[in-house]
Design a protein around this motif. Structure first.
Motif, short mmCIF file in Angstrom:
data_model
loop_
_atom_site.label_atom_id
_atom_site.label_comp_id
_atom_site.label_asym_id
_atom_site.label_seq_id
_atom_site.Cartn_x
_atom_site.Cartn_y
_atom_site.Cartn_z
N MET A 1 -10.12 14.06 52.57
CA MET A 1 -9.65 13.34 50.93
C MET A 1 -10.22 12.56 50.39
SD MET A 1 -5.74 14.81 49.67
CE MET A 1 -5.69 15.89 49.98
N ALA A 2 -10.59 12.58 48.98
CA ALA A 2 -10.79 11.62 48.23
C ALA A 2 -9.21 11.12 47.65
CB ALA A 2 -11.50 12.01 46.72
N ARG A 3 -8.98 9.51 47.71
CA ARG A 3 -7.71 8.98 47.62
C ARG A 3 -8.27 8.11 46.62
NH1 ARG A 3 -7.40 9.47 53.10
NH2 ARG A 3 -8.11 6.98 53.36
N GLN A 4 -7.70 7.76 44.85
CA GLN A 4 -8.25 7.12 44.06
C GLN A 4 -7.58 4.99 44.26
OE1 GLN A 4 -6.06 7.69 40.14
NE2 GLN A 4 -7.36 5.98 39.48
N PHE A 5 -8.40 4.64 44.97
CA PHE A 5 -8.14 3.11 45.08
C PHE A 5 -7.49 2.37 44.09
CE2 PHE A 5 -9.78 -0.84 46.20
CZ PHE A 5 -9.68 -0.92 47.83
N PHE A 6 -6.25 1.76 44.39
CA PHE A 6 -5.09 1.77 43.89
C PHE A 6 -5.54 0.18 43.75
CE2 PHE A 6 -0.65 -0.10 43.75
CZ PHE A 6 -0.10 1.01 42.55
N VAL A 7 -5.58 -0.63 43.07
CA VAL A 7 -5.12 -2.47 42.99
C VAL A 7 -3.42 -2.94 42.31
CG1 VAL A 7 -5.66 -4.26 42.25
CG2 VAL A 7 -7.27 -3.07 43.26
N GLY A 8 -2.73 -3.10 42.72
CA GLY A 8 -1.00 -3.96 42.26
C GLY A 8 -1.34 -5.64 42.35
N GLY A 9 -1.03 -6.35 41.10
CA GLY A 9 -0.67 -7.34 41.14
C GLY A 9 0.59 -7.73 41.03
N ASN A 10 1.16 -8.27 42.08
CA ASN A 10 2.85 -9.15 42.46
C ASN A 10 2.86 -9.85 42.09
OD1 ASN A 10 5.28 -9.50 42.68
ND2 ASN A 10 5.34 -8.68 45.39
N PHE A 11 3.41 -10.56 40.37
CA PHE A 11 3.01 -11.80 40.18
C PHE A 11 4.57 -12.85 41.00
CE2 PHE A 11 1.97 -10.96 35.57
CZ PHE A 11 0.34 -9.92 36.07
N LYS A 12 5.30 -12.30 41.62
CA LYS A 12 6.61 -12.55 41.73
C LYS A 12 7.60 -13.23 41.38
CE LYS A 12 4.56 -12.79 46.45
NZ LYS A 12 4.20 -13.20 47.53
N MET A 13 7.75 -14.65 41.56
CA MET A 13 9.01 -14.74 40.09
C MET A 13 8.21 -16.10 39.57
SD MET A 13 12.63 -16.79 40.87
CE MET A 13 12.12 -18.29 41.33
N ASN A 14 7.17 -15.39 38.88
CA ASN A 14 6.10 -16.37 37.86
C ASN A 14 5.65 -15.27 37.33
OD1 ASN A 14 5.19 -18.23 40.41
ND2 ASN A 14 4.71 -17.29 41.25
N PRO A 15 5.12 -15.59 36.06
CA PRO A 15 4.56 -16.76 35.13
C PRO A 15 6.16 -17.13 34.55
CG PRO A 15 4.26 -15.25 33.95
CD PRO A 15 4.32 -14.90 35.13
N ALA A 16 5.83 -18.82 34.54
CA ALA A 16 7.53 -19.56 34.35
C ALA A 16 7.56 -19.78 33.01
CB ALA A 16 6.87 -21.52 35.06
N THR A 17 6.49 -18.86 31.50
CA THR A 17 6.50 -19.21 30.47
C THR A 17 6.71 -17.93 29.69
OG1 THR A 17 4.56 -20.30 30.24
CG2 THR A 17 6.40 -21.84 30.43
N GLN A 18 6.80 -17.35 28.89
CA GLN A 18 5.78 -16.47 28.13
C GLN A 18 4.74 -16.80 27.81
OE1 GLN A 18 7.57 -13.63 26.20
NE2 GLN A 18 9.77 -13.99 26.35
N ALA A 19 4.28 -18.18 27.70
CA ALA A 19 2.79 -18.12 26.95
C ALA A 19 1.74 -18.04 28.75
CB ALA A 19 2.92 -20.02 26.52
N ASP A 20 2.63 -18.32 29.67
CA ASP A 20 1.79 -17.96 30.61
C ASP A 20 1.33 -16.11 30.38
OD1 ASP A 20 1.46 -20.54 31.27
OD2 ASP A 20 2.91 -20.68 32.41
N LYS A 21 2.41 -16.01 30.43
CA LYS A 21 2.67 -14.00 30.77
C LYS A 21 1.24 -13.75 30.15
CE LYS A 21 4.55 -12.34 27.68
NZ LYS A 21 5.59 -11.43 26.77
N LEU A 22 1.45 -13.60 28.08
CA LEU A 22 0.68 -13.40 27.18
C LEU A 22 -1.11 -14.22 28.44
CD1 LEU A 22 2.45 -14.72 23.98
CD2 LEU A 22 1.90 -11.71 25.14
N ALA A 23 -0.87 -14.95 28.57
CA ALA A 23 -2.06 -15.18 29.29
C ALA A 23 -3.08 -14.36 30.31
CB ALA A 23 -2.24 -16.91 29.39
N LEU A 24 -2.07 -14.76 30.97
CA LEU A 24 -2.61 -13.25 31.58
C LEU A 24 -3.30 -12.02 31.31
CD1 LEU A 24 -0.13 -14.05 34.41
CD2 LEU A 24 -2.28 -14.04 34.75
N ALA A 25 -1.56 -11.30 30.07
CA ALA A 25 -2.18 -10.27 29.34
C ALA A 25 -3.43 -10.20 28.93
CB ALA A 25 -1.23 -9.77 28.76
N LYS A 26 -4.81 -11.73 28.02
CA LYS A 26 -5.57 -11.58 27.06
C LYS A 26 -6.71 -10.92 28.65
CE LYS A 26 -8.00 -14.63 24.14
NZ LYS A 26 -9.02 -14.67 24.75
N VAL A 27 -6.48 -11.63 29.62
CA VAL A 27 -7.65 -11.98 30.63
C VAL A 27 -7.80 -9.97 30.63
CG1 VAL A 27 -8.07 -12.47 32.61
CG2 VAL A 27 -6.86 -14.47 31.96
#
Length: 251
Positions: free
Chosen positions: A1-27
């Motif tokens: 059976m074909a299983r869809q590939f899955f990639v999760g990103g666990n940021f844990k207790m990061n990023p430290a600032t809203q700006a860092d979060k937006l930078a990650l989203a932009k990438v």
């Protein structure tokens, strides 16, 4: 059976600032991502809704934890009902840091899983052994014990909403990675166990992903393993190389 590939990103207790979060989203918003891969990112609870609104629609958002009750006097917790109301589709449960630092037992993780599924959430269910257990050749035994608690409270149909993340504790944040042979064998053992205690159809269809210092350098080889259906990525999910990991199946 074909299983869809899955990639999760666990940021844990990061990023430290809203700006860092937006930078990650932009990438991620600007990246060319493999459309055949399901991508889920998991920021701290404070950023769940803002990131859900900022990220492109083909990337899902997951909570890093939830409690086993829908409401009540549980200071500091977040409930599955609240996540469902906020339209957060996934939650990570049973991560080794929750088990070791916060002393969550497999039974508690199973109760949380039951509660999350009851509210319509999908669960990234983490299991894995310590270095001592690996050296004692107890990997399969430990993983089965951690899964048994969930098996005891779930129905066969529930497993369609679960992604199992095999994360050897000794390889998380250490730079050490299970060899392809070790990872493949652990995943085969998990699938074999589920075939025996749940059903062969669940064992064949469930996605089992690997987590443990996954990086751009090792993701390609790991992605070719027949029983590795993706990754749960820690530190590398905070870096541009996360895009390469998401695209590991098409590189």
């Amino acid at each position: 059976m074909a299983r869809q590939f899955f990639v999760g990103g666990n940021f844990k207790m990061n990023p430290a600032t809203q700006a860092d979060k937006l930078a990650l989203a932009k990438v991620l918003n600007e990246a060319e991502l493999d459309p055949a891969t399901e991508v889920v990112i998991s920021p701290p609870a404070l950023y769940l809704i803002p990131l859900k609104e900022a990220i492109r629609k083909d990337i899902k958002v997951a909570a890093q934890n939830c409690y086993l009750k829908d409401s009540g006097a549980f200071t500091g917790e977040i409930s599955p009902a609240q996540l469902a109301d906020a339209q957060i589709p996934y939650v990570i449960l049973g991560h080794s840091e929750r088990r070791t630092i916060f002393h969550e037992t497999s039974e508690i993780v199973a109760q949380k899983t039951r509660a999350a599924l009851d509210k319509g959430l999908s669960v990234i269910l983490c299991i894995g052994e310590t270095l001592k257990e690996r050296e004692a050749e107890e990997t399969a035994k430990v993983c089965q014990a951690q899964l048994k608690a969930a098996v005891d409270v779930l129905k066969e149909g529930d497993w369609s909403k679960i992604v199992i993340a095999y994360e050897p504790v000794w390889a998380i944040g250490t730079g050490k990675v299970a060899t392809p042979q070790q990872a493949q064998q652990a995943h085969v053992d998990i699938r074999s166990y589920l075939s025996k205690v749940v059903s062969s159809s669940v064992a064949d269809s469930i996605r089992i992903i690997y987590g443990g210092s996954v990086s751009a350098a090792n993701c390609k080889e790991l992605s070719t393993l027949p029983d590795v259906d993706g990754f749960l990525v820690g530190g590398a999910s905070l870096k541009p190389e996360f895009v390469q990991i998401v695209n590991s199946k098409k590189l």
